[in-house]
Design a protein around this motif. Structure first.
Motif, PDB file in Angstrom:
ATOM      1  N   THR A 123       0.806  -1.221   0.000  1.00 16.77           N
ATOM      2  CA  THR A 123       0.000   0.000   0.000  1.00 16.77           C
ATOM      3  C   THR A 123       0.842   1.276   0.000  1.00 16.77           C
ATOM      4  N   ALA A 124       2.123   1.157   0.374  1.00 19.74           N
ATOM      5  CA  ALA A 124       3.024   2.311   0.374  1.00 19.74           C
ATOM      6  C   ALA A 124       4.447   1.793   0.431  1.00 19.74           C
ATOM      7  N   GLN A 125       5.385   2.657   0.051  1.00 18.44           N
ATOM      8  CA  GLN A 125       6.789   2.247   0.071  1.00 18.44           C
ATOM      9  C   GLN A 125       7.670   3.455   0.386  1.00 18.44           C
ATOM     10  N   VAL A 126       8.690   3.205   1.198  1.00 23.94           N
ATOM     11  CA  VAL A 126       9.674   4.233   1.531  1.00 23.94           C
ATOM     12  C   VAL A 126      11.014   3.780   0.976  1.00 23.94           C
ATOM     13  N   GLY A 127      11.668   4.655   0.192  1.00 30.38           N
ATOM     14  CA  GLY A 127      12.938   4.321  -0.417  1.00 30.38           C
ATOM     15  C   GLY A 127      14.109   4.477   0.539  1.00 30.38           C
ATOM     16  N   ALA A 128      15.299   4.196   0.043  1.00 28.46           N
ATOM     17  CA  ALA A 128      16.501   4.198   0.869  1.00 28.46           C
ATOM     18  C   ALA A 128      16.801   5.564   1.465  1.00 28.46           C
ATOM     19  N   GLN A 129      16.403   6.641   0.784  1.00 23.51           N
ATOM     20  CA  GLN A 129      16.641   7.990   1.292  1.00 23.51           C
ATOM     21  C   GLN A 129      15.419   8.585   1.988  1.00 23.51           C
ATOM     22  N   GLY A 130      14.436   7.716   2.303  1.00 23.45           N
ATOM     23  CA  GLY A 130      13.274   8.172   3.060  1.00 23.45           C
ATOM     24  C   GLY A 130      12.127   8.701   2.236  1.00 23.45           C
ATOM     25  N   ASN A 131      12.197   8.589   0.903  1.00 21.79           N
ATOM     26  CA  ASN A 131      11.101   9.076   0.051  1.00 21.79           C
ATOM     27  C   ASN A 131       9.896   8.156   0.151  1.00 21.79           C
ATOM     28  N   TYR A 132       8.733   8.723   0.441  1.00 20.21           N
ATOM     29  CA  TYR A 132       7.502   7.973   0.662  1.00 20.21           C
ATOM     30  C   TYR A 132       6.607   8.047  -0.572  1.00 20.21           C
ATOM     31  N   ALA A 133       5.990   6.910  -0.908  1.00 17.96           N
ATOM     32  CA  ALA A 133       5.060   6.879  -2.047  1.00 17.96           C
ATOM     33  C   ALA A 133       3.856   6.012  -1.686  1.00 17.96           C
ATOM     34  N   GLU A 134       2.662   6.593  -1.769  1.00 16.11           N
ATOM     35  CA  GLU A 134       1.449   5.808  -1.571  1.00 16.11           C
ATOM     36  C   GLU A 134       1.144   5.019  -2.838  1.00 16.11           C
TER      37      GLU A 134
END
Length: 564
Positions: A123-134
């Motif tokens: 439902t969501a993902q946070v990348g290695a540098q903290g970027n959030y995507a719903e």
């Protein structure tokens, strides 16, 4: 609220969480029973989950389930989760690659003699540098795992990098932090929201992400930039905090900066770490020595001040701030607004200019007079920025966006929405660095954000890549800035109900209370969610009380002005 009272409340909250989780620890999420995780308060009043380690003689399914639960704890570089891995793989597994967020409903199974599988809805993902995507709708995702025996116990020898965490736990363990970078003119700090685990490692994670640079959607075309010289990194790979002072020790690459750049580096660092509760000040060092201590890190001159929290309204007889009982007349603009009765007003509180929309077109208002600057048909509500430009665009020609200076010069602004058929609403951030817009393309609606590139004399030149945000169902009406990182939208669904949603750009969104009486016509924000106002087509101004209910603030309003 005093710091001691905050700590007491946090401790009480943590104790309640322990009781609740302990009571729920026997409830399975899928085919098996999960062992509950302990929760403890940490230094900055956040909560850390302390899951259990591997159970003795656990099956492949039990070890896999335990590993997924243990991945919720980033303490000591995911030390508990690494107990579920073979010694060789424990040092190779990279937990920070991605944080995969799900609802908690998962399928864990053994698929072979030494293999297992996890199926979940992403439902969501946070990348290695903290970027959030719903991710909406959720995407069914499958992870495969390989196991081997270590001293008679099953351990994971191969697995995807990153962690899987349920939404509830994510909201407890991770916090949003705005990093700050400079705009293309080096005059304003631009927030870039990231998500990091709470706790002692937050200062280090924030600083490392800051040194890595802005998000791609902001950095493209040079709209946003960092002041740190290329190659700048932490010396010891950590940012310790002692008695409220964060020590940011950089390598020698930082020495190439001149005093002006050093000041911007300090401003970026100080502003980015201010969201960590345990940090009161920041010391910037190079190889252990304080970097030019005479240069201030104050960021007050590169961040916009709050706007007036009172709604700015136009009636048939007055124009000014509604203070709850009467209108406090805005003398510099009142006569012009009352006489022309525009359908849209944007006020530049730092430039003392305004833009209005009437049947004749868009006008620039200053010094008590209105000058028509755009007579194209079908214009939407204009806006002004803090550099003195009026922004105007026709609804059916969204790519024909113009920025008009106070001397009447027209600057065509290159947009990134060439495929859009219509633009319904446009809003500039208070610092004049970002744009949000409601677009229609092939019958569907989008809410997008974009960073602004400025040229010489701060002339608006182009918009960067589009960053799509979450939009409620229905027909969009208006978008407005709440604060430096949050926007709000109002849409009307098929039942005529106004749906209001708050969206942290680069973060999470949430539905606010719906508007069930009256048809929303426009919206304006003022520093906080509770500062949102909505004007209905019947002239009733609604305010959000306590974040739970829309109530009538005043009636007889013809136009709700937007403060920039």
């Amino acid at each position: 609220m005093s710091s001691s009272l905050k700590r007491s409340l946090a401790a009480l909250l943590s104790l309640l969480c322990v009781v609740v989780l302990a009571a729920c620890s026997g409830i399975p999420r899928s085919s098996g029973v999960n062992q509950g995780s302990a929760v403890v308060p940490v230094e900055n009043d956040a909560i850390e989950f302390l899951p259990a380690g591997p159970i003795q003689n656990g099956s492949i399914e039990q070890i896999l389930r335990g590993f997924i639960e243990a991945s919720s704890s980033p303490v000591s570089d995911y030390a508990i989760a690494r107990q579920f891995l073979t010694p060789e793989f424990a040092s190779a597994w990279d937990a920070t690659t991605a944080v995969n967020v799900d609802s908690g409903l998962r399928t864990v199974s053994q698929t072979g003699e030494n293999t297992g599988r996890l199926v979940f809805a992403l439902t969501a993902q946070v990348g290695a540098q903290g970027n959030y995507a719903e991710i909406n709708p959720a995407v069914s995702t499958t992870f495969e795992y390989t196991f081997q025996q270590v001293d008679g116990q099953w351990r994971i020898s191969a697995a995807p990098n990153g962690v899987v965490i349920d939404r509830f736990t994510f909201d407890q363990v991770y916090q949003s932090h705005p990093l700050y970078f400079f705009d293309s003119t080096n005059t304003m700090l631009v927030p870039d929201v990231r998500f990091f685990p709470a706790g002692a490692s937050a200062s280090t994670r924030i600083t490392k992400a800051l040194l890595a640079g802005p998000s791609q959607w902001l950095a493209a075309n040079g709209a946003v930039q960092t002041s740190f010289p290329e190659g700048t990194a932490l010396v010891a790979d950590t940012v310790p905090v002692t008695r409220g002072v964060a020590k940011v020790d950089l390598n020698a690459a930082a020495l190439s900066a001149d005093p002006a750049v050093i000041r911007r580096m300090k401003q970026q660092t100080s502003a980015s770490l201010q969201s960590v509760a345990t940090i009161n000040s920041v010391d910037l060092l190079v190889d252990g020595a304080v970097l030019n201590n005479s240069i201030s890190d104050s960021a007050s001159d590169v961040m916009p001040p709050p706007i007036d929290s009172r709604p700015l309204v136009l009636t048939a007889k007055d124009f000014g701030y509604w203070d709850g009982t009467k209108i406090d007349t805005y003398g510099a603009f009142a006569n012009v607004m009352i006489q022309s009765q525009p359908s849209a007003i944007s006020i530049g509180t730092m430039t003392n200019i305004a833009a209005t929309l009437t049947s004749q077109g868009v006008s620039l208002v200053r010094n008590g007079t209105a000058q028509l600057v755009d007579s194209r048909p079908g214009l939407i509500a204009p806006t002004v920025d803090n550099f003195g430009y009026v922004w105007s665009v026709p609804a059916d020609q969204p790519s024909k966006l113009q920025a008009i200076s106070t001397d009447g010069k027209i600057q065509q602004v290159d947009t990134s929405w060439a495929s859009a058929d219509r633009i319904l609403s446009l809003s500039l951030s208070h610092d004049g660095t970002q744009v949000v817009a409601l677009l229609e393309t092939n019958g569907s609606y989008q809410l997008v954000a974009s960073a602004l590139v400025r040229g010489e004399r701060s002339i608006p030149v182009a918009l960067g890549p589009l960053f799509t945000q979450t939009l409620s169902d229905g027909t969009p009406v208006s978008v407005a800035w709440v604060d430096a990182t949050t926007i709000a939208t109002v849409t009307v669904n098929s039942a005529g109900i106004g749906l209001v949603r708050a969206q942290e750009i680069g973060g999470q969104s949430k539905e606010l209370s719906s508007i069930t009486e009256g048809t929303p016509q426009s919206m304006a924000g003022a520093n906080t969610i509770s500062g949102l106002r909505v004007l209905t087509s019947s002239g009733i101004l609604l305010s959000l009380r306590g974040g739970t209910q829309w109530q009538t603030a005043v009636s007889g309003v013809t136009t709700l002005a937007v403060q920039q």
